[in-house]
Design a protein around this motif. Structure first.
Motif, PDB file in Angstrom:
ATOM      1  N   ILE A  37     -40.441  -6.229  16.165  1.00 26.00           N
ATOM      2  CA  ILE A  37     -40.914  -5.601  17.389  1.00 26.00           C
ATOM      3  C   ILE A  37     -40.145  -6.138  18.595  1.00 26.00           C
ATOM      4  O   ILE A  37     -39.706  -7.294  18.609  1.00 26.00           O
ATOM      5  N   MET A  41     -47.172  -5.040  22.026  1.00 27.96           N
ATOM      6  CA  MET A  41     -48.165  -4.118  21.497  1.00 27.96           C
ATOM      7  C   MET A  41     -49.486  -4.448  22.197  1.00 27.96           C
ATOM      8  O   MET A  41     -50.077  -5.507  21.968  1.00 27.96           O
ATOM      9  N   SER A  55     -43.039 -10.006  20.583  1.00 25.15           N
ATOM     10  CA  SER A  55     -41.953 -10.420  19.703  1.00 25.15           C
ATOM     11  C   SER A  55     -42.007 -11.925  19.460  1.00 25.15           C
ATOM     12  O   SER A  55     -42.152 -12.711  20.397  1.00 25.15           O
ATOM     13  N   SER A  85     -46.254  -1.306   9.215  1.00 23.83           N
ATOM     14  CA  SER A  85     -46.092  -2.382  10.186  1.00 23.83           C
ATOM     15  C   SER A  85     -47.241  -3.370  10.047  1.00 23.83           C
ATOM     16  O   SER A  85     -48.392  -2.972   9.816  1.00 23.83           O
ATOM     17  N   SER A 190     -45.277   1.049  19.712  1.00 26.01           N
ATOM     18  CA  SER A 190     -44.364  -0.091  19.857  1.00 26.01           C
ATOM     19  C   SER A 190     -42.932   0.342  19.565  1.00 26.01           C
ATOM     20  O   SER A 190     -42.690   1.421  19.026  1.00 26.01           O
ATOM     21  N   PHE A 192     -39.260  -0.973  17.732  1.00 22.39           N
ATOM     22  CA  PHE A 192     -38.712  -1.915  16.755  1.00 22.39           C
ATOM     23  C   PHE A 192     -37.188  -1.798  16.713  1.00 22.39           C
ATOM     24  O   PHE A 192     -36.628  -0.718  16.861  1.00 22.39           O
TER      25      PHE A 192
END
Length: 201
Positions: A37, A41, A55, A85, A190, A192
């Motif tokens: 990520i 989030m 992260s 995820s 989110s 990635f």
């Protein structure tokens, strides 16, 4: 995440043994994605009991996916892809979601290539805020959320083709919509960034 990276390495190492019929036009591509990520989030939007997830390297939220595509035109592929995820299960706030759906991709280039596409479908999400430290075994108490919805995930790749394989870096933005209870599951959205490995069949 670590297991997925090891799998990518093993697949890449096996490429020299898969060199037969290199010049044949390959209609199908099968591969995997693995990413970490970037950004945040915002799970605190679900409930104040949840922490936002950010992260944090291999222990932060990460995603993986498996895909199969078919070459409709030299520049167009269609197929199906999974999207999974999850986060560090020992953290105070944990999450995971599972999804799958069709994908449409445009690609340009021979050895070096760029591509972009859209992945969409349905998903199930859940999150938990644990009270106190993670137990050594058994259940723990806390706040729990579960929901269902839809996702739309545009992505972009850049990579290199060698023999029948493709290795690249990708960015994927996962946008989620669905249930509106307790803030709605859009908070699981989110971005990635990670690696993509594929083999032509």
């Amino acid at each position: 995440m670590v297991r997925t990276l090891v799998l990518i390495g093993l697949l890449a190492a096996s490429v020299p043994t898969l060199a037969a019929a290199q010049d044949r036009d390959r209609k199908y591509t099968v591969g995997i994605r693995s990413a970490l990520i970037t950004g945040t989030m915002d799970l605190s939007g679900l409930d104040p009991a949840f922490d936002d997830l950010t992260s944090d390297g291999l222990v932060g939220p990460h995603m993986s996916g498996y895909f199969l595509t078919y070459k409709v035109r030299p520049y167009l592929r269609i197929g199906i892809e999974t999207l999974v995820s999850n986060s560090d299960q020992t953290a105070a706030t944990t999450m995971n979601y599972q999804a799958a759906g069709p994908v449409v991709e445009l690609t340009y280039g021979a050895k070096w290539f760029i591509s972009g596409g859209v992945h969409a479908g349905a998903l199930v999400v859940n999150a938990m805020a644990r009270q106190g430290p993670a137990p050594s075994g058994g259940a723990s108490t806390g706040s729990f959320y579960k929901g269902e919805g839809l996702f739309l995930a545009p992505y972009a790749d850049i990579g290199y083709r060698f023999r029948r394989s493709e290795l690249g870096v990708f960015l994927k933005q996962v946008n989620i919509s669905g249930e509106s209870d307790r803030g709605g599951i859009s908070e699981f959205g989110s971005t990635f960034v990670g690696l993509r490995f594929a083999v032509g069949l």
